[in-house]
Scaffold this motif. Structure first.
Motif, mmCIF file in Angstrom:
data_model
loop_
_atom_site.group_PDB
_atom_site.id
_atom_site.type_symbol
_atom_site.label_atom_id
_atom_site.label_comp_id
_atom_site.label_asym_id
_atom_site.label_seq_id
_atom_site.Cartn_x
_atom_site.Cartn_y
_atom_site.Cartn_z
ATOM 1 N N LEU A 75 0.824 -1.211 0.000
ATOM 2 C CA LEU A 75 0.000 0.000 0.000
ATOM 3 C C LEU A 75 0.861 1.265 0.000
ATOM 4 C CD1 LEU A 75 -2.858 -0.999 2.488
ATOM 5 C CD2 LEU A 75 -3.085 -0.543 0.039
ATOM 6 N N LEU A 76 1.934 1.256 0.785
ATOM 7 C CA LEU A 76 2.821 2.423 0.832
ATOM 8 C C LEU A 76 3.545 2.629 -0.499
ATOM 9 C CD1 LEU A 76 4.339 2.058 4.421
ATOM 10 C CD2 LEU A 76 2.584 3.678 3.647
ATOM 11 N N LEU A 77 4.000 1.543 -1.098
ATOM 12 C CA LEU A 77 4.658 1.660 -2.399
ATOM 13 C C LEU A 77 3.707 2.188 -3.456
ATOM 14 C CD1 LEU A 77 6.758 -1.646 -2.469
ATOM 15 C CD2 LEU A 77 7.624 0.701 -2.222
ATOM 16 N N ASN A 78 2.470 1.724 -3.438
ATOM 17 C CA ASN A 78 1.486 2.195 -4.407
ATOM 18 C C ASN A 78 1.142 3.669 -4.184
ATOM 19 O OD1 ASN A 78 -0.706 1.556 -6.487
ATOM 20 N ND2 ASN A 78 -1.915 2.368 -4.773
ATOM 21 N N HIS A 79 1.182 4.108 -2.922
ATOM 22 C CA HIS A 79 0.827 5.498 -2.634
ATOM 23 C C HIS A 79 1.928 6.473 -3.083
ATOM 24 C CE1 HIS A 79 -0.897 8.917 -0.467
ATOM 25 N NE2 HIS A 79 0.319 9.152 0.037
ATOM 26 N N VAL A 88 -9.644 11.332 -3.033
ATOM 27 C CA VAL A 88 -10.084 11.160 -1.651
ATOM 28 C C VAL A 88 -10.554 9.734 -1.373
ATOM 29 C CG1 VAL A 88 -11.726 11.973 0.080
ATOM 30 C CG2 VAL A 88 -10.645 13.610 -1.458
ATOM 31 N N PRO A 89 -11.357 9.120 -2.233
ATOM 32 C CA PRO A 89 -11.737 7.716 -1.968
ATOM 33 C C PRO A 89 -10.542 6.776 -1.893
ATOM 34 C CG PRO A 89 -13.191 8.681 -3.590
ATOM 35 C CD PRO A 89 -12.077 9.661 -3.389
ATOM 36 N N GLN A 90 -9.513 7.055 -2.736
ATOM 37 C CA GLN A 90 -8.328 6.204 -2.677
ATOM 38 C C GLN A 90 -7.592 6.374 -1.352
ATOM 39 O OE1 GLN A 90 -5.650 6.745 -5.953
ATOM 40 N NE2 GLN A 90 -4.101 5.344 -5.121
#
Length: 286
Positions: A75-79, A88-90
């Motif tokens: 999740l952190l890498l994708n962010h 905002v939904p993401q």
């Protein structure tokens, strides 16, 4: 001669049925009972096992932590390295995912805290003792396989460094034990048998658990740092023809650990279920 041979009044007496014919009625019953016992023995290798990958050095109780680390990192890498702006939904989805990942990381700690036990990898290996694996010599292959599996999973899945199983008059001793240096490996079985008779474990009627003290009577065979001791009796099933018959003790399962309060309620219930797998139904033979 001819009048006697055709006289309708003469009747032949049939002999009473022999005992062998009477007993033949019970052969299907005995066969069904024997098949049920075989099915119970075959289920032993699977129904008492806990989930494990069998990888040496890998504690499966920490599997949720590694899953949380993995998904949290993704999740952190994708962010940070994803293309385009973040909506905002993401952001809400990522926050929820990171919360679930954090809960997975903390889950093993919460489980150990609720159980009230120290993690398995903190067991201290006793010093100046020998690691052994001893079985009774006159034992069937089927029972030998069951005892080997049971002792392995008890050592693998609980906070145990010493395990002993006595069932059907046979012994299986595995793990770390305090044995005399002048006793050879071929004599270990007889030595343990004498110690058990002197202690009185063969006459045990009920299960007992010492969470902080192993008891002085077992100190001569258990390692010095033993803190927790559980002896679970193997109670025989009642007779199929007499359900009111008193249940007799047919053996025991002994586990010991260097940790205080090593066996939670869940562990003791699981060990009791393992002991019940060795129950034998007593039948009345006619």
């Amino acid at each position: 001669m001819s009048s006697l041979s055709f006289n309708p009044v003469i009747q032949l007496k049939t002999p009473p049925p022999s005992r062998s014919k009477i007993n033949s009625r019970f052969i299907p019953i005995s066969a069904r009972l024997h098949n049920n016992q075989q099915q119970q023995q075959q289920q032993l290798n699977f129904s008492v096992l806990r989930f494990t990958f069998g990888i040496p050095g890998l504690d499966e109780s920490y599997l949720p932590r590694w899953i949380g680390y993995g998904f949290g990192s993704l999740l952190l890498l994708n962010h940070f390295f994803g293309s385009g702006s973040t909506s905002v939904p993401q952001l809400r989805s990522e926050a929820l995912g990171l919360s679930l990942a954090g809960f997975s990381v903390a889950l093993p700690y919460l489980g150990k805290f609720l159980k009230g036990a120290t993690p398995v990898n903190q067991i201290s290996i006793p010093e100046e003792v020998e690691q052994i694996f001893v079985m009774s010599p006159d034992i069937s292959d089927e029972l030998k396989e069951d005892l080997a599996w049971v002792t392995y999973i008890l050592l693998r899945n609980t906070n145990t460094f010493s395990v002993m199983v006595s069932v059907q008059g046979k012994l299986c001793i595995r793990g770390y034990w305090n044995t005399p240096s002048d006793v050879s490996k071929a004599q270990l079985h007889d030595w343990f048998n004498r110690q058990i008779e002197n202690i009185g474990l063969f006459d045990l009627k009920e299960t007992f658990y010492f969470p902080q003290n192993s008891g002085s009577r077992l100190s001569n065979i258990l390692p010095k740092r033993t803190s927790s001791l559980l002896v679970q009796t193997v109670v025989g099933a009642p007779s199929s023809l007499n359900s009111n018959e008193e249940q007799k003790t047919e053996g025991f399962v002994l586990v010991a650990s260097s940790m205080g309060y090593a066996y939670s309620d869940k562990d003791r219930a699981w060990i009791g279920a393992i002991a019940n797998k060795f129950r034998r139904e007593r039948t009345c033979m006619i």
